[in-house]
Scaffold this motif. Structure first.
Motif, PDB file in Angstrom:
ATOM      1  N   PRO A  13     -80.407 -15.771  51.140  1.00 28.77           N
ATOM      2  CA  PRO A  13     -79.314 -14.808  51.091  1.00 28.77           C
ATOM      3  C   PRO A  13     -78.011 -15.429  51.583  1.00 28.77           C
ATOM      4  O   PRO A  13     -77.927 -15.878  52.719  1.00 28.77           O
ATOM      5  N   ARG A  28     -88.196 -11.472  49.217  1.00 31.47           N
ATOM      6  CA  ARG A  28     -87.898 -10.182  48.613  1.00 31.47           C
ATOM      7  C   ARG A  28     -88.610 -10.179  47.267  1.00 31.47           C
ATOM      8  O   ARG A  28     -89.719 -10.689  47.177  1.00 31.47           O
ATOM      9  N   ARG A  56     -90.049 -13.759  56.096  1.00 32.95           N
ATOM     10  CA  ARG A  56     -89.982 -12.294  55.997  1.00 32.95           C
ATOM     11  C   ARG A  56     -88.865 -11.733  56.871  1.00 32.95           C
ATOM     12  O   ARG A  56     -88.084 -10.883  56.445  1.00 32.95           O
ATOM     13  N   ASP A  57     -88.799 -12.225  58.125  1.00 29.04           N
ATOM     14  CA  ASP A  57     -87.808 -11.696  59.067  1.00 29.04           C
ATOM     15  C   ASP A  57     -86.375 -11.963  58.607  1.00 29.04           C
ATOM     16  O   ASP A  57     -85.464 -11.179  58.868  1.00 29.04           O
ATOM     17  N   SER A  58     -86.182 -13.086  57.952  1.00 28.56           N
ATOM     18  CA  SER A  58     -84.824 -13.481  57.552  1.00 28.56           C
ATOM     19  C   SER A  58     -84.345 -12.791  56.284  1.00 28.56           C
ATOM     20  O   SER A  58     -83.168 -12.833  55.962  1.00 28.56           O
ATOM     21  N   GLY A  59     -85.285 -12.192  55.539  1.00 27.78           N
ATOM     22  CA  GLY A  59     -84.908 -11.602  54.261  1.00 27.78           C
ATOM     23  C   GLY A  59     -85.066 -12.561  53.102  1.00 27.78           C
ATOM     24  O   GLY A  59     -84.714 -12.235  51.967  1.00 27.78           O
ATOM     25  N   MET A  60     -85.578 -13.769  53.344  1.00 28.62           N
ATOM     26  CA  MET A  60     -85.807 -14.710  52.254  1.00 28.62           C
ATOM     27  C   MET A  60     -86.828 -14.158  51.273  1.00 28.62           C
ATOM     28  O   MET A  60     -86.704 -14.310  50.058  1.00 28.62           O
ATOM     29  N   MET A  96     -79.580 -16.809  59.303  1.00 28.80           N
ATOM     30  CA  MET A  96     -80.783 -16.035  59.069  1.00 28.80           C
ATOM     31  C   MET A  96     -81.648 -16.075  60.320  1.00 28.80           C
ATOM     32  O   MET A  96     -81.843 -17.133  60.902  1.00 28.80           O
TER      33      MET A  96
END
Length: 326
Positions: free
Chosen positions: A63, A57, A51-55, A1
């Motif tokens: 993820p 949501r 936020r940048d990693s997609g954690m 991530m």
């Protein structure tokens, strides 16, 4: 991530805790910084990384991978743990689950240990797989905290401690002895042996320990399985709920004195509970009351476990505050 490394699971879990408190609980960055003992600037960086990693949501989660960052963060918040690592390992294959958690404990250890630490290790079937996942370690001294049960055959605990020390290059303070002796006189004589006396003299300097949690029931503790039915019943009548590196705990997580103590080669409970950080490993929902007791009594400060046990702990924690949350 991006911004969060899988090699630093504690940072991933910390990011999940920060995100959960900020986005789901509505806490301010300053309040989060005060709660977690970090700067508000670090809080801001962790939120950016989440936020940048997609954690971040609709739900907080990691993820991909086996680490459930959201459940890990929830366990920390509910039980007052400093670190929790919850993995989505299948429950149906007990040997595979034990092996996977041992390897996960090795990953957590690499993340948390620092060059000035002194590491203590105890015997456990689960921890036997720990060294297999280690790729790097600072050259810390490593101290054996207990004898082995069942009686050692020259492998198991000694190989585990030496294997971890070999990876880091630090000194290993080990000894060959069973955890339980037939009588107190024999145990006293064995404790006087130079290698055992030297190892236990170093225990007060231990800053981090890795142990497994056992529950007082068949198949849930190697000590329970190693003693006689009469001895098991006697300890149950005393209120033994859990055992941690050969230290017996009641339901509140307080160390209990038992008739077995004089026959055991273990670090005493009063010494074990003074170790600044104890990382524990546990699996199986049947151990839920024992794990909760160890956390409640502040005998352990970190936990490596799997999702079904973590959820059982959260259910048990509802309405039963730990000592840390009181």
């Amino acid at each position: 991530m991006a911004g969060l490394s899988a090699e630093r699971p504690s940072e991933v879990v910390l990011a999940a805790r920060v995100a959960r408190q900020y986005y789901l609980e509505g806490a301010s960055k300053i309040d989060i910084a005060d709660r977690l003992g970090i700067s508000r600037f670090r809080v801001a960086r962790l939120l950016d990384s989440a936020r940048d990693s997609g954690m971040v949501r609709i739900e907080i989660g990691l993820p991909g991978g086996n680490l459930d960052a959201g459940l890990s963060a929830e366990l920390c918040s509910a039980l007052g743990l400093r670190h929790a690592f919850v993995f989505n390992f299948p429950d149906h294959d007990e040997p595979a689950l034990r092996r996977s958690l041992g390897e996960a404990a090795g990953q957590a250890l690499m993340d948390l240990i620092r060059p000035l630490d002194v590491l203590g290790m105890s015997w456990s079937r689960t921890l036997s797989g720990l060294a297999a996942s280690l790729t790097q370690m600072p050259p810390c001294p490593i101290v054996q905290l207990t004898g082995a049960v069942p009686p050692p055959d020259g492998r198991d605990l000694l190989d585990l401690v030496r294997g971890v020390a070999r990876i880091g290059g630090g000194p290993a303070h080990v000894f060959y002895a069973p955890m339980i002796l037939d009588d107190a006189q024999m145990a006293t004589a064995i404790r006087r042996q130079a290698d055992i006396a030297q190892a236990f003299a170093l225990v007060p300097s231990v800053t981090m320990a890795v142990v497994a949690i056992g529950a007082w029931g068949p198949g849930l503790s190697t000590i329970y399985d190693a003693i006689t039915p009469a001895e098991r019943d006697a300890l149950a009548e005393l209120g033994v709920c859990a055992e941690l590196a050969g230290v017996f705990l009641d339901q509140a997580g307080r160390p209990l004195a038992t008739p077995l103590d004089s026959r055991m080669i273990v670090t005493p409970g009063a010494v074990l509970e003074r170790i600044p950080f104890v990382l524990s490993v546990a699996f199986g929902s049947a151990k839920t009351p024992a794990v909760f007791a160890a956390i409640r009594g502040e005998m352990v400060h970190g936990l490596v476990t799997h999702a079904s046990l973590a959820r059982a702990l959260l259910r048990l924690a509802e309405g039963q505050p730990t000592a840390r949350s009181q």
